[in-house]
Design an enzyme around this catalytic site. Structure first.
Site, PDB file in Angstrom:
ATOM      1  N   CYS B  17      28.229  38.952  42.967  1.00  0.00           N
ATOM      2  CA  CYS B  17      29.123  40.118  42.393  1.00  0.00           C
ATOM      3  C   CYS B  17      28.614  41.324  42.964  1.00  0.00           C
ATOM      4  O   CYS B  17      27.616  41.573  43.293  1.00  0.00           O
ATOM      5  CB  CYS B  17      28.435  40.022  40.977  1.00  0.00           C
ATOM      6  SG  CYS B  17      29.403  38.906  39.871  1.00  0.00           S
ATOM      7  N   PRO B  18      29.508  42.352  43.311  1.00  0.00           N
ATOM      8  CA  PRO B  18      31.095  42.199  42.706  1.00  0.00           C
ATOM      9  C   PRO B  18      32.014  41.683  43.727  1.00  0.00           C
ATOM     10  O   PRO B  18      33.140  41.847  43.520  1.00  0.00           O
ATOM     11  CB  PRO B  18      31.358  43.838  42.370  1.00  0.00           C
ATOM     12  CG  PRO B  18      30.598  44.661  43.633  1.00  0.00           C
ATOM     13  CD  PRO B  18      29.128  43.729  43.897  1.00  0.00           C
TER      14      PRO B  18
END
Lengths: 379, 190
Positions: B17-18
């Protein structure tokens, strides 16, 4: 370019415990945020998922009060760095992110000294602030015993090293359903003895030492006596301890502001009677002066000075709602109906603690994510 | 695992992530409305995040497959600004009637004109897959003298498909206009 700082779970814990003002922007998705988040008396926290900020970053900037420092938090840290950098680039100062994200927050243990013991030893409470679990270490004369050890055994190892203590016993008050016990692993590593209540251990796949009433456990040249008291209700084997004739370790039977739930092993109806007997009769016979040290806390309001979670038994009999339900039918209703959701993966956690399944570290971590919800009143 | 036919595949294995969501967003922007993207990711966080992202942006999250620690997300690009197309084909069939015929054990020719990935994650039992884009080319597989019920997600693609078949002298074609979004009966999956 503006720089961002990183903050560790330890530093955030200190701020929470010292009631320092802290503004948090949590960028995880909505459902994770609603499930659990960093809490504190002086914490102000808002949630904007990072993927809502991909097109338009203004909502994040507008949400941060002028001149305030901000801590950005996500699940592991990647998204919080991503967002924190953009906040800093937009000209804001004092922007930091939580190192390791909520994963580290869930795993950090804050050692809080409970007291010096009469025989020259010490008693410590390890506050797992991100999950609400409490474990204990008795130290005396270079020896140590740990009660309700959490999975992150390295933090106890480091502490024992600093104290120059050798591990003798690990003890679990009951078979846990909300977190994976580190008691067996730690005992194995140091050749210590791992104790479990036999009634909770009927299905375990490993050898252990039986916890039994009348069979005291000693730490440090027999100076500190750990006296087991059979106190069923949360589980059928649940056992409490009196340490140094002064401290009552109640496991998941009695908390400061609530009482244990009897349903996590699937036998709520059967165990209600035991739970009532323990809380309304067995504990009643103990000295009111005992200091209750539970295995959990539900709300940050239960954290006292320096983070210590404790209460005088006599005071709990006056103030804890779970100890003041005179009608038996009403009590039965309270502990079996409208209970909070069961802890994340509680079935698999019990299986792991019995040695029936052996998930890897990452899987264990995933199983423990979220709040513990072992008390009747946790919502 | 069998591969589903998609328009594009985005490899996000090993990314944390992201990045899976950031790259998905960028890729979807480059695609045409109605096309299907497969996102492969190993980050467990991608599951809740991509579903939540799709919901908030209006793209259709078709489904998820997990295989050896790899999550395969199927997402169909939609255009939230697009005006609901006016349906032109007059012959319709209600789900209630389809349900009745199925319960009676009647043999029905249901043609599902959605993308293969959408079809894979849930269709009316016995429905045949011919994505709208392939209909002209595969029309020979169908018999103009037989009765056909066409279905898609919301009744738009099946409307166009019905018109195409009617223009090619199919006599008994009906649009199951409520689409799969309103189907509450049994579904069959891959």
């Amino acid at each position: 370019m503006m720089t961002i700082q990183k903050m560790t779970a330890k530093e955030v814990t200190k701020m929470v415990l010292n009631n320092e003002e802290l503004f948090i922007l949590d960028v995880r998705n909505e459902s994770d945020f609603n499930d659990w988040r960093i809490e504190g008396n002086s914490v102000e926290i808002i949630n904007i998922p990072y993927f809502d900020l991909l097109d338009d970053f203004n909502p994040a900037l507008e949400s941060i009060p002028d001149g305030k420092s901000v801590l950005v938090v996500c699940a592991k840290e990647g998204s919080s760095i991503f967002v924190a950098e953009q906040i800093a680039e937009a000209g804001r100062s004092h922007v930091s992110y939580l190192e390791g994200g909520m994963k580290s927050w869930s795993e950090y243990l804050e050692p809080v000294k409970v007291a010096d013991l009469s025989g020259g030893g010490e008693l410590y409470q390890f506050v797992r602030i991100g999950k609400g679990c409490l474990s204990y270490m008795v130290l005396s004369n270079g020896e140590a015993a740990i009660i309700d050890t959490s999975r992150m055994i390295d933090q106890y190892e480091q502490f024992m090293q600093e104290k120059g203590a050798k591990l003798l016993h690990t003890i679990d008050t009951h078979l846990h359903a909300d977190h994976i016990s580190g008691g067996r692993a730690l005992a194995q590593k140091y050749g210590a003895t791992y104790y479990l209540p036999p009634k909770d251990a009927t299905e375990v796949t490993f050898d252990y030492e039986k916890l039994e009433e009348g069979k005291d456990i000693y730490v440090g040249n027999e100076t500190i006596k750990v006296q087991p008291i059979y106190s069923p209700g949360h589980t059928i084997g649940s056992t409490s301890f009196i340490i140094d004739s002064k401290y009552l370790l109640t496991g998941d039977i009695l908390f400061v502001e609530s009482i244990g739930r009897p349903d996590l092993a699937g036998l709520a109806e059967d165990w209600v009677g035991d739970l009532r007997e323990t809380l309304y009769s067995r504990y009643r016979d103990l000295a009111e002066e005992l200091i209750v040290l539970p295995a959990h806390f539900g709300k940050v309001t239960e954290l006292g000075e320096r983070g210590l979670v404790s209460g005088r038994l006599g005071a709990l009999y006056k103030e804890n709602p779970g100890l003041n339900i005179q009608d038996e039918g009403e009590f039965r209703k309270t502990v079996t109906e409208n209970l909070p959701p069961q802890p994340n993966s509680y079935q698999e956690i019990r299986q792991t603690n019995m040695g029936k399944i052996t998930p890897n570290e990452e899987e264990q971590r995933e199983m423990e994510i979220g709040p513990n919800r072992c008390a009747v009143h946790d919502k | 695992m069998t591969n589903l036919l998609v328009n594009r595949t985005l490899e996000c294995e090993g990314l944390a992530c992201p990045l899976p969501v950031v790259r998905t967003k960028k890729t979807v922007e480059e695609m045409q409305t109605g096309e299907v993207l497969e996102v492969r990711a190993t980050d467990k966080g991608s599951v809740a995040d991509l579903q939540s992202w799709a919901k908030r942006t209006g793209h259709q999250y078709i489904g998820l497959k997990e295989d050896n620690g790899v999550f395969r997300h199927y997402i169909r690009k939609s255009d939230p600004t697009e005006i609901k197309e006016e349906r032109k084909f007059p012959h319709l069939i209600a789900h209630e009637e389809i349900q009745k015929k199925l319960s009676a054990g009647e043999k029905m020719n249901i043609v599902d004109v959605r993308e293969p990935a959408e079809y894979a994650f849930g269709r009316i039992p016995g429905a045949v897959s011919i994505p709208l884009g392939e209909l002209e080319g595969r029309m020979r597989e169908l018999d103009p003298e037989q009765e056909y019920y066409l279905i898609c997600r919301s009744g738009n693609r099946s409307d166009i498909a019905c018109q195409t078949l009617a223009e090619n002298d199919f006599k008994y074609v009906k649009n199951a206009v409520q689409g799969m979004t309103e189907w509450t009966g049994e579904v069959e999956k891959d």
